[in-house]
Design an enzyme around this catalytic site. Structure first.
Site, PDB file in Angstrom:
ATOM      1  N   LEU A 134      34.478  34.456  41.569  1.00  0.00           N
ATOM      2  CA  LEU A 134      33.952  33.925  43.552  1.00  0.00           C
ATOM      3  C   LEU A 134      32.211  34.114  43.530  1.00  0.00           C
ATOM      4  CD1 LEU A 134      36.924  35.359  45.073  1.00  0.00           C
ATOM      5  CD2 LEU A 134      36.520  33.168  45.335  1.00  0.00           C
ATOM      6  N   HIS A 163      44.055  44.150  38.621  1.00  0.00           N
ATOM      7  CA  HIS A 163      43.758  43.630  37.501  1.00  0.00           C
ATOM      8  C   HIS A 163      44.481  44.080  36.518  1.00  0.00           C
ATOM      9  CE1 HIS A 163      41.572  42.148  34.224  1.00  0.00           C
ATOM     10  NE2 HIS A 163      41.447  43.045  33.913  1.00  0.00           N
TER      11      HIS A 163
END
Ligand code: GRF
Length: 221
Positions: free
Chosen positions: A95, A111
């Site tokens: 992003l 993650h």
């Protein structure tokens, strides 16, 4: 306080998204999933969300000239749902800084590594290749640094002698499905925020690893 509105972004299977939808439906989450977005039309998670009666939307990054215009369109569509929290759950796009700034403090990611170890891809193979004794997953607030925002919670699993990246990934994923609803609930209950120094839980600055909760480390089955 009104029920927090959750928007989830996916690119694939959506098993973390499904864990969040389940937790919300089971009353374990003081938050409601109001929309699921995917950048890929073939993401398996879209059907799961639709079946649960949640609005889904595809914004295909291939339809945009560059990252900035894709992110701007995505942000506009997300804002239409007035989210309190935007949740990245296997969303495989980096992003832009302007997107991250727009949702600062209300943007989370999961993650599959014990950050700050192994940001980026192929985390499980990298942990095995390095001879690590344990692997895991981290839920963190998103900042402009890739996989670098302040940790909220980490879960650990032992790496076994015969582990492959796939076998390790499936054990880590089972932990992920506990970690993410836990972290999102901390946020929904108003206990968790982010300031300029990192994540704050119950008014206390969290350490670099975030919460390490023994209960969350146990994988069912
Ligand atoms: C998870 O391992 C997550 O940590 C990573 O991408 C994977 C997504 O899996 N960011 P799923 O789509 O939630 O099943």
């Amino acid at each position: 306080m009104a029920t927090p509105r959750l928007v989830i972004l996916i690119s694939g299977t959506g098993s973390n998204m499904e864990a969040l939808i389940r937790a919300s439906a089971a009353g374990e989450l003081d938050g409601r999933v109001v929309a699921v977005f995917s950048n890929r039309p073939d993401a398996g998670g879209l059907a799961i969300a639709a079946k649960a009666g949640i609005a889904t939307e595809v914004i295909n990054h291939r339809d945009f000239a560059d990252r900035e215009t894709f992110d701007a369109a995505l942000a506009e569509r997300i804002e239409a749902h007035q989210p309190d929290l935007v949740i990245l759950a296997g969303f495989m796009r980096i992003l832009t800084a302007s997107f991250v700034r727009r949702f600062r403090g209300r943007l989370m990611n999961i993650h599959p590594s014990l950050l700050p170890k192994y940001p980026g891809l192929d985390t499980h193979q990298r942990a095995i290749d390095a001879g690590d004794s344990e692997a895991g997953a981290t839920v963190h607030f998103v900042t402009e640094e890739l996989d670098g925002g302040p940790a909220i919670v980490q879960g650990r699993v032992a790496i076994l002698a015969d582990d492959t990246a796939a076998s390790l990934a499936s054990r880590v994923l089972a932990i992920e499905h506990r970690l993410y609803p836990y972290a999102v609930q901390l946020f929904c209950s108003g206990r968790l925020t982010m300031n300029e120094r990192g994540a704050v839980l119950d008014g206390q600055q969290l350490p670099e690893t975030g919460v390490v909760d023994a209960q969350l480390q146990r994988v069912a089955g």
